[in-house]
Design a protein around this motif. Structure first.
Motif, PDB file in Angstrom:
ATOM      1  N   ARG A 173      -3.806  -2.498   6.829  1.00  0.00           N
ATOM      2  CA  ARG A 173      -3.044  -3.645   5.951  1.00  0.00           C
ATOM      3  C   ARG A 173      -3.024  -4.996   6.534  1.00  0.00           C
ATOM      4  O   ARG A 173      -3.214  -5.934   5.788  1.00  0.00           O
ATOM      5  CB  ARG A 173      -1.904  -3.013   5.565  1.00  0.00           C
ATOM      6  CG  ARG A 173      -1.704  -1.886   4.850  1.00  0.00           C
ATOM      7  CD  ARG A 173      -0.273  -1.217   4.850  1.00  0.00           C
ATOM      8  NE  ARG A 173       0.665  -2.111   4.113  1.00  0.00           N
ATOM      9  CZ  ARG A 173       1.927  -1.812   4.241  1.00  0.00           C
ATOM     10  NH1 ARG A 173       2.655  -0.942   4.984  1.00  0.00           N
ATOM     11  NH2 ARG A 173       2.795  -2.645   3.646  1.00  0.00           N
TER      12      ARG A 173
ATOM     13  N   THR B  69      -4.759   9.949   5.827  1.00  0.00           N
ATOM     14  CA  THR B  69      -5.360   9.743   4.807  1.00  0.00           C
ATOM     15  C   THR B  69      -6.815   9.558   5.200  1.00  0.00           C
ATOM     16  O   THR B  69      -7.135   9.066   6.183  1.00  0.00           O
ATOM     17  CB  THR B  69      -4.931   8.545   3.986  1.00  0.00           C
ATOM     18  OG1 THR B  69      -5.523   8.315   2.920  1.00  0.00           O
ATOM     19  CG2 THR B  69      -5.021   7.276   4.796  1.00  0.00           C
TER      20      THR B  69
ATOM     21  N   PRO C 292      -9.641   7.407  -0.093  1.00  0.00           N
ATOM     22  CA  PRO C 292      -8.407   6.827  -0.540  1.00  0.00           C
ATOM     23  C   PRO C 292      -7.813   5.319  -0.008  1.00  0.00           C
ATOM     24  O   PRO C 292      -7.197   4.507  -0.712  1.00  0.00           O
ATOM     25  CB  PRO C 292      -7.439   8.006  -0.311  1.00  0.00           C
ATOM     26  CG  PRO C 292      -8.260   9.069  -0.220  1.00  0.00           C
ATOM     27  CD  PRO C 292      -9.652   8.520   0.521  1.00  0.00           C
ATOM     28  N   LEU C 293      -8.024   5.188   1.315  1.00  0.00           N
ATOM     29  CA  LEU C 293      -7.247   4.067   2.104  1.00  0.00           C
ATOM     30  C   LEU C 293      -8.081   2.798   1.420  1.00  0.00           C
ATOM     31  O   LEU C 293      -7.610   1.728   1.055  1.00  0.00           O
ATOM     32  CB  LEU C 293      -7.497   4.288   3.565  1.00  0.00           C
ATOM     33  CG  LEU C 293      -7.022   2.923   4.298  1.00  0.00           C
ATOM     34  CD1 LEU C 293      -5.558   2.596   3.905  1.00  0.00           C
ATOM     35  CD2 LEU C 293      -7.120   3.055   5.569  1.00  0.00           C
TER      36      LEU C 293
ATOM     37  N   GLU D  88      -9.699   2.469  -1.574  1.00  0.00           N
ATOM     38  CA  GLU D  88      -9.201   2.293  -2.670  1.00  0.00           C
ATOM     39  C   GLU D  88      -7.851   1.707  -2.659  1.00  0.00           C
ATOM     40  O   GLU D  88      -7.904   0.724  -3.604  1.00  0.00           O
ATOM     41  CB  GLU D  88      -9.150   3.507  -3.736  1.00  0.00           C
ATOM     42  CG  GLU D  88      -9.048   3.467  -5.067  1.00  0.00           C
ATOM     43  CD  GLU D  88      -8.816   4.629  -5.745  1.00  0.00           C
ATOM     44  OE1 GLU D  88      -8.375   4.833  -6.903  1.00  0.00           O
ATOM     45  OE2 GLU D  88      -9.410   5.734  -5.181  1.00  0.00           O
ATOM     46  N   GLN D  89      -6.904   2.296  -1.920  1.00  0.00           N
ATOM     47  CA  GLN D  89      -5.458   1.468  -1.896  1.00  0.00           C
ATOM     48  C   GLN D  89      -5.674   0.044  -1.657  1.00  0.00           C
ATOM     49  O   GLN D  89      -4.853  -0.863  -2.144  1.00  0.00           O
ATOM     50  CB  GLN D  89      -4.632   2.392  -0.968  1.00  0.00           C
ATOM     51  CG  GLN D  89      -4.175   3.444  -1.401  1.00  0.00           C
ATOM     52  CD  GLN D  89      -3.852   4.365  -0.276  1.00  0.00           C
ATOM     53  OE1 GLN D  89      -3.645   3.973   0.949  1.00  0.00           O
ATOM     54  NE2 GLN D  89      -3.581   5.933  -0.554  1.00  0.00           N
TER      55      GLN D  89
ATOM     56  N   VAL E 155       0.906  -1.009   0.028  1.00  0.00           N
ATOM     57  CA  VAL E 155      -0.032  -0.039  -0.206  1.00  0.00           C
ATOM     58  C   VAL E 155       0.807   1.251   0.010  1.00  0.00           C
ATOM     59  O   VAL E 155       1.822   1.374   0.816  1.00  0.00           O
ATOM     60  CB  VAL E 155      -0.831  -0.062   1.473  1.00  0.00           C
ATOM     61  CG1 VAL E 155      -1.719   1.318   1.262  1.00  0.00           C
ATOM     62  CG2 VAL E 155      -1.718  -1.245   1.207  1.00  0.00           C
ATOM     63  N   PRO E 156       0.669   2.257  -0.783  1.00  0.00           N
ATOM     64  CA  PRO E 156       1.409   3.388  -0.831  1.00  0.00           C
ATOM     65  C   PRO E 156       1.364   4.047   0.621  1.00  0.00           C
ATOM     66  O   PRO E 156       0.405   3.865   1.365  1.00  0.00           O
ATOM     67  CB  PRO E 156       0.801   4.282  -1.649  1.00  0.00           C
ATOM     68  CG  PRO E 156      -0.048   3.358  -2.583  1.00  0.00           C
ATOM     69  CD  PRO E 156      -0.441   2.134  -1.881  1.00  0.00           C
TER      70      PRO E 156
END
Length: 239
Positions: A175, A128, A132-133, A135-136, A120-121
């Motif tokens: 994650r 964040t 966005p999280l 989507e990641q 994950v970026p």
């Protein structure tokens, strides 16, 4: 007098206490708690223990390292009350807990191996947001909200907008939760794993502690074997 008592197979509280570095009051407390069988009393009220009581004390003290004080006491009370099957059930529960702890350790190790640093970026400076999280990670925002209710992630709220903000630790936990869910773990099993990561201060300290974790589990297993041997000797002595 102590020698005469022992030659008759009778022991004073101090005779049992000295062998194990205990106080005589501790021995009396163990009897009152049902860990030792009830002792006969002399006409003057003094307790007269026997080798059977010494065996009970050895068994209890051997059970404590593997099962904990409370469970060891419950095992001995069950035996002394003639409820041997209940004692075996308690022992089985301890072994099941140890097995579950081993599975937890394996799950953490597996998740750490599979959780590549580039999976994950990095989160944006300051955190964040949920969209966005999600989507990641390739999941829906509703899933993150569900994980939050289960205690897997703990985002803060932006004081101006009320939006959820996930910092580095939250992204790490998300994650790890995502990896474990992909491995088939239920939320209720993931929660204690996430708690282990938080308590360790992150993935790297946790990874460094895995060897110690292995050692402690092995120590409990060996302690259970030692306790079982002393308990079996006590059961034989009871007849």
């Amino acid at each position: 007098m102590g020698r005469n008592l022992q030659s008759e197979g009778r022991l004073r509280p101090v005779d049992l206490a000295r062998v194990h570095g205990l106080s005589t009051q501790a021995v009396r407390n163990y009897e009152e708690a049902g860990i030792l069988p009830v002792a006969d009393r002399s006409p003057s009220g003094y307790r007269a223990y026997t080798p059977l009581h010494a065996g009970a004390l050895r068994a209890f003290l051997a059970l404590v390292p593997g099962h904990g004080h409370q469970t060891a006491a419950s095992i001995m009370r069950a035996v002394n009350e003639g409820a041997v099957d209940e004692a075996f059930r308690l022992i089985d529960e301890s072994h099941a807990q140890l097995l579950d702890d081993r599975r937890t350790l394996r799950a953490v190790e597996s998740a750490l191996r599979d959780l590549g640093p580039a999976a994950v970026p990095d989160p944006e400076p300051g955190g964040t947001f949920i969209g966005p999280l999600a989507e990641q990670l390739g999941i829906r925002p509703a899933t993150l909200r569900k994980w939050e209710r289960a205690g897997l992630v703990r985002p803060r709220r932006d004081p101006r907008t009320g939006y959820r903000v996930y910092d580095d630790a939250d992204v790490r936990d998300a994650r790890l939760a995502h990896q474990l869910r992909r491995g088939g773990y239920l939320l209720e099993r993931i929660a204690p794993l996430i708690a282990q990561v938080r308590a360790a201060g992150g993935l790297e300290p946790l990874e460094a502690a895995l060897g110690d974790w292995h050692g402690r589990l092995s120590g409990r297993g060996r302690a259970m074997l030692a306790g079982a041997a002393e308990l079996e000797a006590y059961l034989r002595e009871r007849g």
